[in-house]
Scaffold this active site. Structure first.
Site, mmCIF file in Angstrom:
data_model
loop_
_atom_site.group_PDB
_atom_site.id
_atom_site.type_symbol
_atom_site.label_atom_id
_atom_site.label_comp_id
_atom_site.label_asym_id
_atom_site.label_seq_id
_atom_site.Cartn_x
_atom_site.Cartn_y
_atom_site.Cartn_z
ATOM 1 N N PRO A 17 40.370 -33.432 -12.237
ATOM 2 C CA PRO A 17 40.818 -34.294 -11.136
ATOM 3 C C PRO A 17 42.100 -35.006 -11.538
ATOM 4 C CG PRO A 17 38.957 -35.284 -12.291
ATOM 5 C CD PRO A 17 39.137 -33.911 -12.871
ATOM 6 N N MET A 18 43.124 -34.923 -10.678
ATOM 7 C CA MET A 18 44.418 -35.536 -10.981
ATOM 8 C C MET A 18 44.947 -36.236 -9.735
ATOM 9 S SD MET A 18 46.141 -32.444 -13.219
ATOM 10 C CE MET A 18 45.442 -31.149 -12.182
ATOM 11 N N ALA A 19 45.254 -37.526 -9.883
ATOM 12 C CA ALA A 19 45.735 -38.319 -8.755
ATOM 13 C C ALA A 19 47.015 -37.716 -8.196
ATOM 14 C CB ALA A 19 45.987 -39.758 -9.188
ATOM 15 N N CYS A 101 40.969 -42.505 -16.924
ATOM 16 C CA CYS A 101 42.321 -42.765 -16.436
ATOM 17 C C CYS A 101 43.009 -43.822 -17.296
ATOM 18 C CB CYS A 101 42.294 -43.225 -14.985
ATOM 19 S SG CYS A 101 43.938 -43.562 -14.304
ATOM 20 N N ASN A 201 38.823 -30.996 -22.662
ATOM 21 C CA ASN A 201 40.016 -31.167 -21.831
ATOM 22 C C ASN A 201 41.186 -31.605 -22.705
ATOM 23 O OD1 ASN A 201 41.193 -33.742 -19.677
ATOM 24 N ND2 ASN A 201 41.627 -31.585 -19.388
ATOM 25 N N GLY A 202 42.370 -31.117 -22.379
ATOM 26 C CA GLY A 202 43.566 -31.548 -23.087
ATOM 27 C C GLY A 202 44.341 -30.411 -23.728
ATOM 28 N N GLY A 225 44.111 -29.206 -16.612
ATOM 29 C CA GLY A 225 44.810 -30.143 -15.733
ATOM 30 C C GLY A 225 46.244 -29.734 -15.498
ATOM 31 N N ARG A 226 47.160 -30.327 -16.245
ATOM 32 C CA ARG A 226 48.587 -30.123 -16.003
ATOM 33 C C ARG A 226 49.033 -28.676 -16.175
ATOM 34 N NH1 ARG A 226 50.898 -34.457 -19.988
ATOM 35 N NH2 ARG A 226 48.942 -33.954 -21.043
#
Length: 326
Positions: A17-19, A101, A201-202, A225-226
């Site tokens: 999940p990423m804002a 976050c 994650n990461g 994520g990214r």
């Protein structure tokens, strides 16, 4: 097979999940390319804010593929529980709690990764939310507040004792933000000390990264994520490598170009003209960053305010890319 509560997943790959990123169009696209779970961007537990147009775009969509996971953030147990219950009423099938976050505006409210400094409050929030809903509750957090105060193992054990069904750990502390490199030794230690699924994650940038991290940490799954920005097909590439050991290329250039156009069109449809153009810019930028070395094309498109003209300009650049690759 990896399961979260009653949900048996098709694989062990998750979209983080990423804002401002994991809206419905992007979640749907990543699911199409192999993400088993795509959690919504963070939703405040303060339901008085849910009437805003921005918040409404973060609710689960009726047509979204199960399991629909919604992430909530806050620091008050009862407020978090009410938000979780309301999210389930609106279609959430998994509730994810944000304790990762690093943003100042979140941490200044004692939410997000700031909660890692208060283990009794962590326990209170988790137990209260789990008791409030009849769907699985998961937790995403970091390795600690700072390098000198890493406490991920303790937080993970509290989570398991509180009824959390799976945990995702970003291999950085809050103090690290997104700087430096993720470390996986802490995730390895967590996995050795709990029995619930652990998702690493990461810095999962390539299929080789994915295989190494799974092997080193013995984690049950991976959260990306990214690295999915501008290449949602990374889930397909990682999934294939984990299954077969064979490295595959990104989809054919024409397929990638079609994906970009369909994604931008879906953003326009989802948000409407004005907001859609603005939201699309970041995704266009990420796609172009991976396809082009000249930033001027991106800058020209960013100046466009009309959806049809934005899409036409993107098409022109994509056709140019296709011609140069054949």
């Amino acid at each position: 097979m990896l399961s979260i509560g009653s949900y048996t997943l098709k694989n062990n790959l998750f979209l983080a999940p990423m804002a401002g990123v994991t809206d419905y169009p992007f979640r749907r696209l990543c699911r199409q390319y192999g993400a088993a779970v795509a959690t919504s961007e963070m939703l405040s537990a303060d339901m008085s804010l849910w009437g805003s147009k921005k918040s409404r775009t973060r609710f689960p969509e009726e047509l979204e593929v199960a399991p629909r996971s919604v992430q909530i953030a806050g620091s008050e147990p009862e407020q978090m529980a009410k938000a979780a219950y309301a999210s389930v009423q609106m279609g959430a099938q998994i509730i994810d709690i944000n304790m990762g976050c690093p943003a100042k505006k979140v941490c200044n409210k004692a939410a997000g990764s700031a909660l890692l400094r208060d283990k009794p409050l962590v326990q209170d929030i988790l137990q209260t939310v789990v008791s409030a809903v009849d769907v699985p509750v998961t937790l995403k957090f970091r390795t600690g507040w700072s390098v000198s105060t890493r406490n991920a193992v303790e937080i993970a054990q509290i989570a398991e004792q509180s009824g959390i069904k799976a945990i995702a750990i970003h291999g950085r502390t809050r103090a690290d933000a997104y700087q430096g490199y993720a470390e996986y030794e802490t995730i390895r230690q967590v996995k050795a000390n709990v029995t619930i699924p652990v998702i690493a994650n990461g810095d999962i940038r390539t299929p080789l990264d994915a295989a190494f991290i799974l092997d080193y940490t013995q984690a049950d799954g991976l959260m990306i994520g990214r690295s999915a920005w501008g290449q949602p097909w990374i889930f397909q590439q990682i999934g294939e490598f984990l299954r077969t050991g064979e490295l595959s290329d990104a989809p054919d250039v024409h397929i990638r170009l079609q994906v970009v156009v369909e994604h931008i069109r879906a953003i326009h449809d989802f948000y409407g003209a004005d907001t859609g153009v603005r939201v699309a810019r970041k995704h266009i930028g990420w796609y172009f960053d991976r396809m082009l070395s000249d930033p001027r094309y991106k800058q020209r498109i960013f100046a466009i305010t009309c959806p049809s003209k934005q899409l036409a300009a993107v098409n022109d650049v994509l056709n140019m890319i296709a011609l140069t690759q054949y």
